[in-house]
Design a protein around this motif. Structure first.
Motif, mmCIF file in Angstrom:
data_model
loop_
_atom_site.group_PDB
_atom_site.id
_atom_site.type_symbol
_atom_site.label_atom_id
_atom_site.label_comp_id
_atom_site.label_asym_id
_atom_site.label_seq_id
_atom_site.Cartn_x
_atom_site.Cartn_y
_atom_site.Cartn_z
ATOM 1 N N GLU A 1 0.815 -1.205 0.000
ATOM 2 C CA GLU A 1 0.000 0.000 0.000
ATOM 3 C C GLU A 1 0.858 1.268 0.000
ATOM 4 O O GLU A 1 0.571 2.242 -0.705
ATOM 5 C CB GLU A 1 -0.920 0.003 1.225
ATOM 6 C CG GLU A 1 -1.997 -1.066 1.193
ATOM 7 C CD GLU A 1 -2.885 -1.000 2.418
ATOM 8 O OE1 GLU A 1 -2.692 -0.062 3.234
ATOM 9 O OE2 GLU A 1 -3.769 -1.857 2.548
ATOM 10 N N GLY A 2 1.923 1.244 0.832
ATOM 11 C CA GLY A 2 2.798 2.417 0.890
ATOM 12 C C GLY A 2 3.454 2.716 -0.446
ATOM 13 O O GLY A 2 3.715 3.877 -0.777
ATOM 14 N N PHE A 3 3.711 1.675 -1.220
ATOM 15 C CA PHE A 3 4.324 1.853 -2.533
ATOM 16 C C PHE A 3 3.365 2.556 -3.477
ATOM 17 O O PHE A 3 3.739 3.494 -4.185
ATOM 18 C CB PHE A 3 4.727 0.480 -3.094
ATOM 19 C CG PHE A 3 5.331 0.531 -4.466
ATOM 20 C CD1 PHE A 3 6.683 0.750 -4.629
ATOM 21 C CD2 PHE A 3 4.538 0.350 -5.599
ATOM 22 C CE1 PHE A 3 7.242 0.793 -5.905
ATOM 23 C CE2 PHE A 3 5.090 0.391 -6.867
ATOM 24 C CZ PHE A 3 6.448 0.617 -7.013
ATOM 25 N N GLN B 1 -5.083 -2.374 -8.606
ATOM 26 C CA GLN B 1 -5.046 -3.314 -7.492
ATOM 27 C C GLN B 1 -6.318 -3.168 -6.638
ATOM 28 O O GLN B 1 -6.753 -2.056 -6.331
ATOM 29 C CB GLN B 1 -3.805 -3.026 -6.632
ATOM 30 C CG GLN B 1 -3.446 -4.135 -5.669
ATOM 31 C CD GLN B 1 -1.999 -4.017 -5.209
ATOM 32 O OE1 GLN B 1 -1.103 -3.792 -6.031
ATOM 33 N NE2 GLN B 1 -1.765 -4.168 -3.930
ATOM 34 N N GLN B 2 -6.889 -4.294 -6.272
ATOM 35 C CA GLN B 2 -8.090 -4.308 -5.455
ATOM 36 C C GLN B 2 -7.719 -4.210 -3.975
ATOM 37 O O GLN B 2 -6.915 -4.992 -3.481
ATOM 38 C CB GLN B 2 -8.887 -5.596 -5.698
ATOM 39 C CG GLN B 2 -9.271 -5.815 -7.166
ATOM 40 C CD GLN B 2 -9.966 -7.134 -7.385
ATOM 41 O OE1 GLN B 2 -10.957 -7.451 -6.702
ATOM 42 N NE2 GLN B 2 -9.473 -7.914 -8.345
ATOM 43 N N LYS B 3 -8.338 -3.222 -3.293
ATOM 44 C CA LYS B 3 -8.130 -3.036 -1.867
ATOM 45 C C LYS B 3 -9.504 -2.942 -1.188
ATOM 46 O O LYS B 3 -10.091 -1.853 -1.077
ATOM 47 C CB LYS B 3 -7.322 -1.758 -1.600
ATOM 48 C CG LYS B 3 -5.895 -1.808 -2.077
ATOM 49 C CD LYS B 3 -5.059 -2.783 -1.262
ATOM 50 C CE LYS B 3 -3.614 -2.767 -1.715
ATOM 51 N NZ LYS B 3 -2.767 -3.697 -0.939
ATOM 52 N N GLY B 4 -10.055 -4.098 -0.774
ATOM 53 C CA GLY B 4 -11.393 -4.120 -0.177
ATOM 54 C C GLY B 4 -12.426 -3.671 -1.192
ATOM 55 O O GLY B 4 -12.546 -4.229 -2.286
ATOM 56 N N ARG C 1 -14.533 3.723 -5.913
ATOM 57 C CA ARG C 1 -15.354 2.878 -5.067
ATOM 58 C C ARG C 1 -16.627 2.481 -5.808
ATOM 59 O O ARG C 1 -17.068 3.146 -6.749
ATOM 60 C CB ARG C 1 -15.752 3.626 -3.778
ATOM 61 C CG ARG C 1 -14.574 3.984 -2.884
ATOM 62 C CD ARG C 1 -15.044 4.767 -1.676
ATOM 63 N NE ARG C 1 -15.937 3.983 -0.821
ATOM 64 C CZ ARG C 1 -15.531 3.223 0.181
ATOM 65 N NH1 ARG C 1 -14.236 3.144 0.463
ATOM 66 N NH2 ARG C 1 -16.403 2.543 0.919
ATOM 67 N N GLY C 2 -17.224 1.363 -5.335
ATOM 68 C CA GLY C 2 -18.508 0.915 -5.860
ATOM 69 C C GLY C 2 -18.447 0.416 -7.287
ATOM 70 O O GLY C 2 -19.402 0.615 -8.055
#
Length: 561
Positions: A159-161, A497-500, A172-173
Motif C-alpha cells: 500500500e505504501g508503494f 489493485q483491489q483493496k477491499g 469505489r462501488g
C-alpha cells in the motif's frame, strides 16, 4: 551490514530503500513521494565505505567526478589547439627552437609544459583512462541493482508503494473484475505488457529504455578504448615522409619492414593556351599545377637472420601516387600531400690560390653532400680540406649569441672549412655558404670556389594506418543506439489493485509524464475508473492556494488597520 528482510519474506541487500519484491518502503515512512530513480535498490557506493577499494569505488561512481574529468579533458584539449602539435610543424624542424622562434616566450612555455605533444602525453592518457574507469564503475554501480530490482518486482504491491507514487487514485462501488478487464483491453491496444496476480494487474512497456544510458556508456568505453589504441604504432600511424628523387627511405610506422623508393617526381601544369583555364590562370597570375605525381616502388626488407649482414629488399608493389590515389598495402596507405622543387642537394668546390698562382694546388673537385657530408677530403700533395662545422639551415641564435641550424634541410647551408696545405699545416679557416665566402681570421692564401650546384625535387608523402577505425565506428554506433533508446522511449508502469471495496490505480514513468496521463485518460474514458491525480501538481496547487490565502489575509489586515 546485515541484509534486510521485508514482511513479504524477501531478503533485500543492505541499503535497500524499497523492497525489491513487494515495494514496501523500508527506511522512510513519511508521506513524501518515493524516489524511484533506481527503484530504491541498494547501490554499492552508498553502502560500503570502509576499505580502500570502497573509497576508490565511491569516488569514481560519482557523476560529479565524471563531469569534472570531462571538463578537464575539454580544457586540456583546448590548450592543445592554441599552437600546432609537434606532428604538424614543418618537417625537420627542431620543436625546441621552432615554438620559440614562431611564437616567442609563450611558444617556449607551451613547449616546456609539454602542450606541443599534448594528446600523446602520459597525463592526458591518464585522464582518458580515468574517464573510462568512471564510466565502468558508474554503470556497474547502478545497472546491477536496477536489473535486480526490476527483475524481482511482483504484480501485487504494498500500500505504501502505491500511495506514494506520483500518479495515484482510488475508485469505489465498481465491479472490480469487469473494470480491470476493460482496462486490460485498453492497455493491450496501447502495446503494454500485462501481468496478472490474484485479480490485480500491472501493465508495463518500454523497460528497455531504462538501459539506454548504460548502452551509452558501453559505446563510450569502446570508443575510448579505440582512441587509446591509436597510441600503439601497430594500430595507428599518421606520419609524413620526404623522399628525394632516386632516394630510398624507410616507411615510418612499419618498424623497418617496408621501404619506399622514389623513382621520379613530376608535376603537370594546366595548359596556358587552353581557354577553359584562362580565368583561373589570370586570377593566380602564374602557372597552376594540375597534378603532382610520385612514381614509387614499395620494398619489403627480408633479412637472412645473420647479424651484420646486408639486408635484401623484395619489390612488393609499384604505383604512381597522386592526390586521392594512394599506394595501399597491408592496411597502409601512402598519400601524396606536398612537394618541393629544386632543393639544394650538393655543392662542388675547387681549391684556388688567392694570389691566382695555383702552382702545385691539385686540380681536384670535391663534392659535399648537403644531406650527409664527409668531414675530410684529401686532395693529395699535402692538401686536405676539413669541415669543422656544418649548418644545413643557418640561423643566428640571438639568445645564446651563436650560430645554429633551424632544421636539417639544406635551405640555407653554411659550412666552416679548414684548408690544410704544405705551407700552412695548421690550416686556414673560412666560411662558405649561399652568397658567402669569407675568411675567419685575417686574409687567407687559399679559398674554396663554388664550381657547381646540384638540386633535387622532393615529394612529401603521408603514411596512414588505422586499425582502430572499426572500434570507433562500433563504439559510436552503440552510443547512438543508447542515445535513441533512452531519449525516444520511456518506461511506463500502471498498477490496478483491489483493496477491499476500493480499486487503487497508480502509475510511474521515468520521464514524459504527460504521455502517461494520456494513457490514464484513455482508461478513464473507456471504463468507470476515476481519473487519478498527479500528486506533484496537486501539491503545487495546494501550495499556491495557501500562498493566496495568506496574501489575502495580509491585505485584509492592512485594510482594517
Amino acid at each position: 551490514m546485515e541484509k534486510v528482510k521485508c514482511e513479504c519474506g524477501h531478503v533485500n541487500p543492505y541499503g535497500t530503500v524499497i523492497c525489491e519484491s513487494c515495494g514496501k518502503p523500508l527506511q522512510d515512512e513519511g508521506k513524501s513521494l518515493l524516489n524511484m530513480r533506481y527503484e530504491g535498490a541498494a547501490r554499492r557506493s552508498q553502502t560500503y565505505k570502509r576499505s580502500v577499494v570502497d573509497h576508490i569505488w565511491n569516488f569514481f561512481s560519482s557523476v560529479k567526478v565524471g563531469i569534472w574529468i570531462i571538463v578537464l579533458l575539454l580544457v586540456a584539449s583546448g590548450f592543445g589547439t592554441i599552437f600546432p602539435q609537434v606532428e604538424f610543424i614543418p618537417p625537420g624542424e627542431n620543436p625546441a627552437v621552432f615554438y620559440e622562434n614562431e611564437y616567442g616566450t609563450i611558444g617556449q612555455l607551451y613547449y616546456l609544459l609539454g602542450f606541443h605533444n599534448l594528446y600523446g602525453s602520459w597525463w592526458y592518457m591518464l585522464l582518458i583512462a580515468a574517464l573510462g574507469v568512471s564510466l565502468v564503475i558508474c554503470s556497474l554501480d547502478r545497472v546491477v541493482p536496477l536489473y535486480r530490482a526490476l527483475k524481482k518486482q511482483r504484480v501485487t504491491r504494498h500500500e505504501g508503494f502505491l500511495k506514494r507514487q506520483r500518479v495515484f487514485g482510488t475508485s469505489r462501488g465498481l465491479d472490480h473484475e469487469g473494470e480491470i478487464e476493460k482496462a486490460t483491453k485498453v492497455l493491450n491496444e496501447k502495446k503494454y505488457n500485462i501481468y496478472e496476480e490474484n485479480g490485480n494487474i500491472v501493465a508495463e512497456k518500454g523497460r528497455f529504455s531504462r538501459w539506454g544510458p548504460y548502452v551509452n556508456h558501453i559505446g563510450l568505453i569502446i570508443f575510448l578504448f579505440g582512441a587509446m589504441l591509436r597510441f600503439f604504432p601497430t594500430m595507428y600511424v599518421d606520419e609524413n615522409i620526404w623522399v628525394r628523387d632516386g632516394e630510398q627511405v624507410p616507411v615510418k610506422g612499419t618498424d623497418g619492414q617496408y621501404y619506399l623508393y622514389n623513382e621520379n617526381f613530376e608535376i603537370e601544369l594546366y595548359d596556358e593556351d587552353d581557354e577553359l583555364y584562362q580565368e583561373a590562370l589570370m586570377r593566380e597570375g602564374s602557372s597552376v599545377v594540375e597534378t603532382y605525381r610520385t612514381s614509387a616502388v614499395l620494398l619489403e626488407r627480408s633479412d637472412d637472420g645473420i647479424v651484420g649482414s646486408e639486408a635484401d629488399y623484395e619489390k612488393v608493389k609499384s604505383h604512381d601516387i597522386e592526390v586521392n590515389d594512394p599506394l595501399t598495402h597491408d592496411g597502409y596507405s601512402i598519400y601524396q600531400v606536398d612537394y618541393k622543387l629544386n632543393e639544394l642537394s650538393e655543392f662542388s668546390f675547387r681549391l684556388q690560390s688567392v694570389a691566382d698562382d695555383n702552382g702545385d694546388v691539385p686540380d681536384t673537385e670535391i663534392t659535399v653532400d648537403l644531406y650527409d657530408p664527409e668531414m675530410s677530403y684529401d686532395l693529395g700533395g699535402g692538401y686536405v680540406v676539413e669541415i669543422e662545422e656544418y649548418f644545413p639551415d643557418y640561423v643566428f641564435d640571438e639568445h645564446n649569441q651563436e650560430p645554429t641550424t633551424a632544421t636539417r634541410i639544406p635551405d640555407n647551408p653554411l659550412i666552416i672549412f679548414n684548408v690544410q696545405t704544405p705551407s700552412i699545416p695548421d690550416g686556414e679557416k673560412s666560411v662558405v655558404g649561399v652568397q658567402t665566402n669569407e675568411p675567419i681570421l685575417g686574409e687567407n692564401e687559399y679559398r674554396l670556389e663554388l664550381s657547381g650546384v646540384e638540386m633535387n625535387d622532393v615529394t612529401a608523402l603521408t603514411v596512414r594506418l588505422d586499425r582502430t577505425l572499426p572500434l570507433l565506428i562500433v563504439g559510436g554506433f552503440i552510443f547512438m543506439v543508447g542515445l535513441i533508446q533512452g531519449s525516444y522511449w520511456s518506461h511506463r508502469r500502471i498498477w490496478l489493485q483491489q483493496k477491499g471495496e476500493e480499486l487503487w490505480v497508480a502509475g510511474h514513468t521515468n520521464k514524459n509524464w504527460q504521455s502517461l496521463m494520456k494513457d490514464f485518460e484513455a482508461i478513464s474514458s473507456n471504463t468507470n475508473i476515476a481519473m487519478p491525480i498527479d500528486q506533484v501538481e496537486e501539491d503545487e496547487l495546494e501550495q499556491e492556494r495557501q500562498y493566496q490565502r495568506r496574501r489575502d489575509e495580509d491585505q485584509g489586515s492592512d485594510v482594517d488597520a
